[in-house]
Design a protein around this motif. Structure first.
Motif, PDB file in Angstrom:
ATOM      1  N   ALA A  63     -76.620 -13.976 -66.767  1.00 23.32           N
ATOM      2  CA  ALA A  63     -76.848 -15.412 -66.904  1.00 23.32           C
ATOM      3  C   ALA A  63     -76.041 -16.133 -67.803  1.00 23.32           C
ATOM      4  O   ALA A  63     -75.584 -17.465 -67.570  1.00 23.32           O
ATOM      5  N   ALA A  64     -75.629 -15.623 -68.954  1.00 19.46           N
ATOM      6  CA  ALA A  64     -74.790 -16.055 -69.877  1.00 19.46           C
ATOM      7  C   ALA A  64     -73.567 -16.244 -69.503  1.00 19.46           C
ATOM      8  O   ALA A  64     -72.810 -16.956 -69.890  1.00 19.46           O
ATOM      9  N   LEU A  65     -73.021 -15.557 -68.613  1.00 18.43           N
ATOM     10  CA  LEU A  65     -71.617 -15.530 -67.975  1.00 18.43           C
ATOM     11  C   LEU A  65     -71.461 -16.927 -66.947  1.00 18.43           C
ATOM     12  O   LEU A  65     -70.464 -17.252 -66.558  1.00 18.43           O
ATOM     13  N   GLY A  66     -72.814 -17.733 -66.946  1.00 14.82           N
ATOM     14  CA  GLY A  66     -72.622 -18.717 -65.922  1.00 14.82           C
ATOM     15  C   GLY A  66     -72.022 -18.396 -64.341  1.00 14.82           C
ATOM     16  O   GLY A  66     -72.433 -17.499 -64.045  1.00 14.82           O
ATOM     17  N   ALA A  67     -71.310 -19.356 -64.001  1.00 16.37           N
ATOM     18  CA  ALA A  67     -71.002 -19.386 -62.621  1.00 16.37           C
ATOM     19  C   ALA A  67     -69.824 -18.281 -62.544  1.00 16.37           C
ATOM     20  O   ALA A  67     -69.365 -18.193 -61.314  1.00 16.37           O
ATOM     21  N   ASP A  68     -69.454 -17.736 -63.518  1.00 14.52           N
ATOM     22  CA  ASP A  68     -68.430 -16.568 -63.532  1.00 14.52           C
ATOM     23  C   ASP A  68     -69.004 -15.379 -63.050  1.00 14.52           C
ATOM     24  O   ASP A  68     -68.251 -14.312 -62.833  1.00 14.52           O
ATOM     25  N   GLY A  86     -75.524  -8.962 -53.079  1.00 16.52           N
ATOM     26  CA  GLY A  86     -74.041  -8.704 -53.378  1.00 16.52           C
ATOM     27  C   GLY A  86     -73.688  -9.764 -54.468  1.00 16.52           C
ATOM     28  O   GLY A  86     -74.448 -10.451 -54.855  1.00 16.52           O
ATOM     29  N   ALA A  87     -72.602  -9.479 -54.960  1.00 15.10           N
ATOM     30  CA  ALA A  87     -72.235 -10.055 -56.127  1.00 15.10           C
ATOM     31  C   ALA A  87     -70.593 -10.312 -56.133  1.00 15.10           C
ATOM     32  O   ALA A  87     -69.779  -9.913 -55.514  1.00 15.10           O
ATOM     33  N   VAL A  88     -70.351 -11.406 -57.023  1.00 14.69           N
ATOM     34  CA  VAL A  88     -68.885 -11.853 -57.197  1.00 14.69           C
ATOM     35  C   VAL A  88     -68.817 -12.123 -58.716  1.00 14.69           C
ATOM     36  O   VAL A  88     -69.526 -12.835 -59.049  1.00 14.69           O
ATOM     37  N   MET A  89     -67.583 -11.670 -59.181  1.00 14.00           N
ATOM     38  CA  MET A  89     -67.255 -11.976 -60.585  1.00 14.00           C
ATOM     39  C   MET A  89     -66.057 -12.489 -60.792  1.00 14.00           C
ATOM     40  O   MET A  89     -64.991 -12.290 -60.011  1.00 14.00           O
ATOM     41  N   VAL A  90     -65.802 -13.468 -61.627  1.00 11.08           N
ATOM     42  CA  VAL A  90     -64.549 -14.181 -61.831  1.00 11.08           C
ATOM     43  C   VAL A  90     -63.926 -13.628 -63.104  1.00 11.08           C
ATOM     44  O   VAL A  90     -64.609 -13.747 -64.203  1.00 11.08           O
ATOM     45  N   HIS A 103     -63.966 -10.841 -57.793  1.00 19.20           N
ATOM     46  CA  HIS A 103     -64.055  -9.540 -57.699  1.00 19.20           C
ATOM     47  C   HIS A 103     -65.650  -9.255 -56.694  1.00 19.20           C
ATOM     48  O   HIS A 103     -66.369  -9.819 -57.486  1.00 19.20           O
ATOM     49  N   LEU A 104     -65.207  -8.905 -55.687  1.00 22.76           N
ATOM     50  CA  LEU A 104     -66.557  -8.695 -54.906  1.00 22.76           C
ATOM     51  C   LEU A 104     -66.982  -7.381 -55.016  1.00 22.76           C
ATOM     52  O   LEU A 104     -66.490  -6.235 -55.046  1.00 22.76           O
ATOM     53  N   GLU A 105     -68.517  -7.143 -55.457  1.00 22.56           N
ATOM     54  CA  GLU A 105     -69.051  -5.890 -55.704  1.00 22.56           C
ATOM     55  C   GLU A 105     -70.403  -5.799 -55.478  1.00 22.56           C
ATOM     56  O   GLU A 105     -71.169  -6.909 -55.049  1.00 22.56           O
ATOM     57  N   ASP A 106     -70.781  -4.464 -55.021  1.00 25.37           N
ATOM     58  CA  ASP A 106     -72.375  -4.115 -54.727  1.00 25.37           C
ATOM     59  C   ASP A 106     -72.950  -4.858 -53.432  1.00 25.37           C
ATOM     60  O   ASP A 106     -73.963  -5.422 -53.889  1.00 25.37           O
ATOM     61  N   VAL A 107     -72.174  -4.812 -52.484  1.00 29.21           N
ATOM     62  CA  VAL A 107     -72.765  -5.599 -51.407  1.00 29.21           C
ATOM     63  C   VAL A 107     -73.398  -4.618 -50.640  1.00 29.21           C
ATOM     64  O   VAL A 107     -73.211  -3.541 -50.161  1.00 29.21           O
ATOM     65  N   VAL A 108     -74.774  -5.147 -50.216  1.00 27.52           N
ATOM     66  CA  VAL A 108     -75.464  -3.855 -49.484  1.00 27.52           C
ATOM     67  C   VAL A 108     -76.719  -4.899 -48.689  1.00 27.52           C
ATOM     68  O   VAL A 108     -77.151  -5.813 -49.128  1.00 27.52           O
ATOM     69  N   VAL A 109     -76.945  -4.425 -47.421  1.00 25.58           N
ATOM     70  CA  VAL A 109     -77.781  -4.837 -46.327  1.00 25.58           C
ATOM     71  C   VAL A 109     -78.831  -3.543 -46.282  1.00 25.58           C
ATOM     72  O   VAL A 109     -78.354  -2.591 -45.928  1.00 25.58           O
ATOM     73  N   ASP A 110     -80.006  -4.059 -46.312  1.00 22.97           N
ATOM     74  CA  ASP A 110     -81.224  -3.091 -46.120  1.00 22.97           C
ATOM     75  C   ASP A 110     -80.852  -2.436 -44.652  1.00 22.97           C
ATOM     76  O   ASP A 110     -80.493  -3.073 -43.538  1.00 22.97           O
ATOM     77  N   ALA A 111     -81.032  -0.978 -44.713  1.00 25.98           N
ATOM     78  CA  ALA A 111     -80.681  -0.339 -43.181  1.00 25.98           C
ATOM     79  C   ALA A 111     -81.418  -0.862 -41.898  1.00 25.98           C
ATOM     80  O   ALA A 111     -80.989  -1.073 -40.881  1.00 25.98           O
ATOM     81  N   ALA A 112     -82.700  -1.566 -42.349  1.00 26.15           N
ATOM     82  CA  ALA A 112     -83.612  -2.032 -41.175  1.00 26.15           C
ATOM     83  C   ALA A 112     -82.933  -3.455 -40.810  1.00 26.15           C
ATOM     84  O   ALA A 112     -83.268  -3.981 -39.744  1.00 26.15           O
ATOM     85  N   ALA A 113     -81.969  -4.107 -41.619  1.00 23.31           N
ATOM     86  CA  ALA A 113     -81.623  -5.437 -41.149  1.00 23.31           C
ATOM     87  C   ALA A 113     -80.047  -5.304 -40.881  1.00 23.31           C
ATOM     88  O   ALA A 113     -79.391  -6.524 -40.534  1.00 23.31           O
ATOM     89  N   ARG A 114     -79.597  -4.426 -40.877  1.00 21.42           N
ATOM     90  CA  ARG A 114     -78.012  -4.220 -40.319  1.00 21.42           C
ATOM     91  C   ARG A 114     -77.762  -4.460 -38.886  1.00 21.42           C
ATOM     92  O   ARG A 114     -78.647  -4.529 -38.271  1.00 21.42           O
ATOM     93  N   GLY A 115     -76.489  -5.097 -38.805  1.00 20.40           N
ATOM     94  CA  GLY A 115     -76.198  -5.397 -37.527  1.00 20.40           C
ATOM     95  C   GLY A 115     -76.568  -6.740 -36.991  1.00 20.40           C
ATOM     96  O   GLY A 115     -76.403  -6.871 -35.825  1.00 20.40           O
TER      97      GLY A 115
END
Ligand SMILES: CC(=O)SCCNC(=O)CCNC(=O)[C@H](O)C(C)(C)COP(=O)(O)OP(=O)(O)OC[C@H]1O[C@@H](n2cnc3c(N)ncnc32)[C@H](O)[C@@H]1OP(=O)(O)O
Length: 166
Positions: A63-68, A86-90, A103-115
């Motif tokens: 949170a201290a990084l704000g919108a970055d 999912g996350a993005v850092m500047v 930088h796009l990082e740690d994108v994940v969709v629950d197995a039951a919600a994919r597709g």
């Protein structure tokens, strides 16, 4: 541009029909530890459950990084459980006249919600956040198997990923 680390009440952007009706995409909130955040991340990589204290401490650092630094989650309206994250850092550079890179990082969709279009919808929101911050590009690392997914999200293959693990 997203306001990170604050709940968003309504989801306005259009996505796939099911995703748009069934999920709210919003920034990560402190209450999300009890909504399955760690269980979701465990579908991505080694991610054992976090204590409330550890989660709060990391949340405060980010949170201290704000919108970055933005972590978005998708909450299933019917259950209140998290279905995607999912996350993005500047990154602030000197090159390109002090340019910014997302930088796009740690994108994940629950197995039951994919597709159902939820992953693409989440990635596009993260990309738009980076664009809104003024980034000249967004980059990510992924396996060969995921090239098709990220191509659907508008990415194209560039260069080679290298890693050094400790
Ligand atoms: C930078 C990183 O974080 S890389 C790590 C990525 N995360 C993981 O590998 C964790 C495990 N996997 C997942 O969580 C999910 O499968 C995800 C995030 C990869 C995809 O999420 P989903 O919600 O299932 O994807 P979504 O339904 O939005 O798919 C969008 C499009 O990509 C396509 N797609 C999805 N996965 C793949 C794939 N592995 N290969 C090729 N195409 C794919 C879909 O068919 C769809 O195409 P369409 O519009 O023509 O139907």
């Amino acid at each position: 541009m997203e306001q990170p680390h604050a709940p968003v009440a309504a989801e306005a952007s259009a996505g796939a029909e099911v995703a748009g009706d069934a999920y709210i995409i919003r920034p990560l909130d402190l209450a999300d530890l009890s909504k399955g955040f760690c269980e979701l991340l465990a579908q991505l990589s080694l991610s054992p459950p976090l204590s409330e204290e550890a989660f709060r401490a990391r949340f405060a650092e980010l949170a201290a990084l704000g919108a970055d630094h933005l972590v978005l989650v998708a909450e299933e309206v019917a259950t209140g459980r998290l279905a995607a994250a999912g996350a993005v850092m500047v990154e602030r550079k000197f090159i390109r006249r002090c340019g910014l890179v997302g930088h796009l990082e740690d994108v994940v969709v629950d197995a039951a919600a994919r597709g159902r279009g939820l992953g693409e919808r989440l990635v596009r929101r993260l990309v738009e956040h980076a664009r809104g911050r003024g980034c000249y590009k967004v980059i990510l690392n992924c396996t060969t198997e995921l090239k098709g997914f990220y191509a659907k999200c508008g990415f194209e293959e560039k260069n080679v990923q290298m890693g050094l693990y400790f």
